[in-house]
Motif scaffolding. Structure first.
Motif, mmCIF file in Angstrom:
data_model
loop_
_atom_site.group_PDB
_atom_site.id
_atom_site.type_symbol
_atom_site.label_atom_id
_atom_site.label_comp_id
_atom_site.label_asym_id
_atom_site.label_seq_id
_atom_site.Cartn_x
_atom_site.Cartn_y
_atom_site.Cartn_z
ATOM 1 N N SER A 21 0.832 -1.210 0.000
ATOM 2 C CA SER A 21 0.000 0.000 0.000
ATOM 3 C C SER A 21 0.863 1.256 0.000
ATOM 4 C CB SER A 21 -0.929 0.016 1.220
ATOM 5 O OG SER A 21 -1.832 -1.060 1.191
ATOM 6 N N ALA A 22 1.904 1.261 0.820
ATOM 7 C CA ALA A 22 2.792 2.420 0.903
ATOM 8 C C ALA A 22 3.516 2.653 -0.411
ATOM 9 C CB ALA A 22 3.801 2.214 2.030
ATOM 10 N N GLY A 23 3.998 1.584 -1.036
ATOM 11 C CA GLY A 23 4.688 1.718 -2.314
ATOM 12 C C GLY A 23 3.799 2.278 -3.391
ATOM 13 N N ASP A 24 2.559 1.840 -3.410
ATOM 14 C CA ASP A 24 1.596 2.343 -4.390
ATOM 15 C C ASP A 24 1.376 3.836 -4.233
ATOM 16 O OD1 ASP A 24 0.787 0.664 -6.353
ATOM 17 O OD2 ASP A 24 -0.945 -0.147 -5.299
ATOM 18 N N VAL A 25 1.215 4.285 -3.004
ATOM 19 C CA VAL A 25 0.982 5.705 -2.733
ATOM 20 C C VAL A 25 2.193 6.535 -3.136
ATOM 21 C CG1 VAL A 25 0.619 7.417 -0.910
ATOM 22 C CG2 VAL A 25 -0.683 5.289 -0.901
ATOM 23 N N LEU A 26 3.391 6.039 -2.808
ATOM 24 C CA LEU A 26 4.619 6.744 -3.161
ATOM 25 C C LEU A 26 4.720 6.971 -4.664
ATOM 26 C CD1 LEU A 26 7.346 5.033 -0.923
ATOM 27 C CD2 LEU A 26 6.659 7.429 -0.843
ATOM 28 N N PHE A 27 4.494 5.902 -5.423
ATOM 29 C CA PHE A 27 4.673 6.036 -6.863
ATOM 30 C C PHE A 27 3.546 6.843 -7.492
ATOM 31 C CE2 PHE A 27 4.347 4.691 -11.294
ATOM 32 C CZ PHE A 27 5.614 5.050 -11.714
ATOM 33 N N TYR A 28 2.328 6.702 -6.983
ATOM 34 C CA TYR A 28 1.210 7.481 -7.531
ATOM 35 C C TYR A 28 1.500 8.974 -7.400
ATOM 36 C CZ TYR A 28 -3.472 9.386 -8.156
ATOM 37 O OH TYR A 28 -4.556 10.120 -8.593
ATOM 38 N N LEU A 29 2.008 9.376 -6.251
ATOM 39 C CA LEU A 29 2.359 10.781 -6.040
ATOM 40 C C LEU A 29 3.455 11.209 -7.014
ATOM 41 C CD1 LEU A 29 2.061 13.351 -4.319
ATOM 42 C CD2 LEU A 29 3.784 12.413 -2.767
ATOM 43 N N ALA A 30 4.457 10.357 -7.207
ATOM 44 C CA ALA A 30 5.551 10.671 -8.131
ATOM 45 C C ALA A 30 5.039 10.777 -9.568
ATOM 46 C CB ALA A 30 6.628 9.594 -8.037
ATOM 47 N N PHE A 31 4.157 9.857 -9.941
ATOM 48 C CA PHE A 31 3.598 9.843 -11.299
ATOM 49 C C PHE A 31 2.785 11.108 -11.554
ATOM 50 C CE2 PHE A 31 0.880 7.137 -14.428
ATOM 51 C CZ PHE A 31 1.542 7.723 -15.494
ATOM 52 N N MET A 154 -1.188 7.640 4.543
ATOM 53 C CA MET A 154 -1.050 9.076 4.796
ATOM 54 C C MET A 154 0.422 9.452 4.994
ATOM 55 S SD MET A 154 -2.834 11.385 7.774
ATOM 56 C CE MET A 154 -1.943 10.503 9.083
ATOM 57 N N LEU A 155 1.131 8.640 5.779
ATOM 58 C CA LEU A 155 2.552 8.906 6.003
ATOM 59 C C LEU A 155 3.362 8.761 4.722
ATOM 60 C CD1 LEU A 155 3.085 7.022 9.401
ATOM 61 C CD2 LEU A 155 2.961 9.496 9.043
ATOM 62 N N ALA A 156 2.939 7.831 3.859
ATOM 63 C CA ALA A 156 3.634 7.617 2.588
ATOM 64 C C ALA A 156 3.524 8.833 1.680
ATOM 65 C CB ALA A 156 3.077 6.379 1.891
ATOM 66 N N ARG A 157 2.403 9.548 1.787
ATOM 67 C CA ARG A 157 2.247 10.773 0.988
ATOM 68 C C ARG A 157 3.279 11.819 1.401
ATOM 69 N NH1 ARG A 157 -3.164 9.095 1.652
ATOM 70 N NH2 ARG A 157 -4.215 8.745 -0.342
ATOM 71 N N PHE A 158 3.455 11.978 2.704
ATOM 72 C CA PHE A 158 4.458 12.930 3.192
ATOM 73 C C PHE A 158 5.864 12.474 2.813
ATOM 74 C CE2 PHE A 158 0.951 13.848 6.202
ATOM 75 C CZ PHE A 158 0.874 15.217 6.018
ATOM 76 N N ALA A 159 6.115 11.177 2.956
ATOM 77 C CA ALA A 159 7.439 10.642 2.609
ATOM 78 C C ALA A 159 7.713 10.802 1.126
ATOM 79 C CB ALA A 159 7.521 9.167 3.009
ATOM 80 N N LEU A 165 12.313 15.339 -3.622
ATOM 81 C CA LEU A 165 13.287 16.431 -3.600
ATOM 82 C C LEU A 165 14.692 15.953 -3.938
ATOM 83 C CD1 LEU A 165 12.079 18.323 -0.385
ATOM 84 C CD2 LEU A 165 11.655 18.953 -2.779
ATOM 85 N N PHE A 166 14.981 14.671 -3.662
ATOM 86 C CA PHE A 166 16.357 14.193 -3.884
ATOM 87 C C PHE A 166 16.424 12.847 -4.614
ATOM 88 C CE2 PHE A 166 14.919 12.804 0.275
ATOM 89 C CZ PHE A 166 15.251 11.462 0.301
ATOM 90 N N MET A 167 15.290 12.306 -5.043
ATOM 91 C CA MET A 167 15.290 11.047 -5.768
ATOM 92 C C MET A 167 14.627 11.210 -7.127
ATOM 93 S SD MET A 167 14.445 8.166 -2.848
ATOM 94 C CE MET A 167 14.877 6.841 -3.969
ATOM 95 N N SER A 168 15.049 10.390 -8.077
ATOM 96 C CA SER A 168 14.475 10.438 -9.417
ATOM 97 C C SER A 168 13.176 9.649 -9.462
ATOM 98 C CB SER A 168 15.466 9.864 -10.433
ATOM 99 O OG SER A 168 15.684 8.481 -10.172
ATOM 100 N N TYR A 169 12.387 9.856 -10.529
ATOM 101 C CA TYR A 169 11.132 9.129 -10.700
ATOM 102 C C TYR A 169 11.404 7.629 -10.868
ATOM 103 C CZ TYR A 169 9.115 13.745 -11.507
ATOM 104 O OH TYR A 169 8.721 15.048 -11.359
ATOM 105 N N SER A 170 12.479 7.318 -11.567
ATOM 106 C CA SER A 170 12.802 5.905 -11.768
ATOM 107 C C SER A 170 13.143 5.227 -10.432
ATOM 108 C CB SER A 170 13.976 5.748 -12.743
ATOM 109 O OG SER A 170 15.140 6.405 -12.261
ATOM 110 N N SER A 171 13.840 5.952 -9.552
ATOM 111 C CA SER A 171 14.181 5.391 -8.241
ATOM 112 C C SER A 171 12.929 5.067 -7.444
ATOM 113 C CB SER A 171 15.059 6.361 -7.455
ATOM 114 O OG SER A 171 16.295 6.560 -8.111
ATOM 115 N N LEU A 172 11.940 5.950 -7.509
ATOM 116 C CA LEU A 172 10.689 5.716 -6.795
ATOM 117 C C LEU A 172 9.931 4.524 -7.380
ATOM 118 C CD1 LEU A 172 9.442 9.357 -6.117
ATOM 119 C CD2 LEU A 172 10.268 7.696 -4.461
ATOM 120 N N ALA A 173 10.029 4.351 -8.712
ATOM 121 C CA ALA A 173 9.406 3.186 -9.337
ATOM 122 C C ALA A 173 10.072 1.901 -8.859
ATOM 123 C CB ALA A 173 9.507 3.292 -10.861
#
Length: 231
Positions: A21-31, A154-159, A165-173
């Motif tokens: 769930s956290a990974g999904d939220v992280l990447f959705y925000l990045a996308f 919710m915490l994943a959105r903040f993270a 700020l310091f990671m690429s989109y590919s890294s988040l994927a």
């Protein structure tokens, strides 16, 4: 919360669910952030929204397929593995010189497939929690898992906002892919333990889709009438 700390199988299984769930939220925000930087960003964001929304319409059918599934632990592991592969491919695509719009289309397609598999995976969670905890502890375990899942999302959105700020989109994927890989490993480990401990696994549904839907509506009507009788 007690059942989370007392039952190691549930603890591992719930942790796997939290990670995915956290990974999904992280990447959705990045996308979404990536799409907002494009020239015709409104169209790109619309494509993302569609890729997120359509799979939700498959929730009922995904639950039906989950009920029909015999080896639920194996299936939830395979789904996590497929989603890991999908986001690994997305991460690799983001490192190429592919045009922005081709990337958006490919990522939206991968996101659509992943979320569609996610509806099936979600349908597998409930009967597996019952198998791990038993019916007597299911309510407590399910309530804890749902509450923690909302908190972690919710915490994943903040993270995610900070990591951009310091990671690429590919890294988040790749991070998203890793969360699904770890979740799959945890699911497989719990499945092996449950089989070893010979805990009663939920039986597969033998009714067809429309019979299942009719039965589900009947149960909902009964529960509603039961509740009103005490209201």
């Amino acid at each position: 919360m007690k059942v989370f700390f007392k039952n190691s199988n549930f603890r591992l299984f719930a942790t796997g669910s939290f990670l995915s769930s956290a990974g999904d939220v992280l990447f959705y925000l990045a996308f979404m952030t990536y799409a907002s930087n494009l020239k015709n960003y409104s169209l790109a964001i619309s494509l993302i929204a569609i890729s997120e929304a359509i799979p939700k319409f498959f929730t009922l059918f995904g639950g039906y397929l989950a009920d029909k599934t015999r080896d639920k632990f194996k299936s939830i592991f395979n789904l996590a593995l497929v989603r890991c592969i999908l986001y690994t491919i997305v991460g690799l695509l983001l490192t190429t010189k592919m045009s922005d719009w081709n990337l958006v289309m490919c990522i939206a397609l991968a996101n659509f497939i992943s979320d569609t598999f996610g509806t099936y995976s979600s349908g597998l969670v409930t009967p597996l929690i019952v198998a791990i905890l038993g019916k007597e502890n299911y309510a407590e375990g399910s309530g804890f898992a749902n509450g923690m899942s909302q908190t972690i999302s919710m915490l994943a959105r903040f993270a995610g906002a900070s990591m951009l700020l310091f990671m690429s989109y590919s890294s988040l994927a790749f991070i998203n892919a890793a969360t699904f890989l770890i979740a799959g490993i945890l699911f497989a480990l719990v499945g092996k333990r449950v089989n070893t401990q010979k805990l009663p696994l939920p039986k597969s549904n033998k009714l067809n889709f429309f019979q299942t839907l009719k039965t589900s509506k009947a149960k909902q009507s009964f529960n509603h009438d039961f509740y009103l009788s005490f209201a």
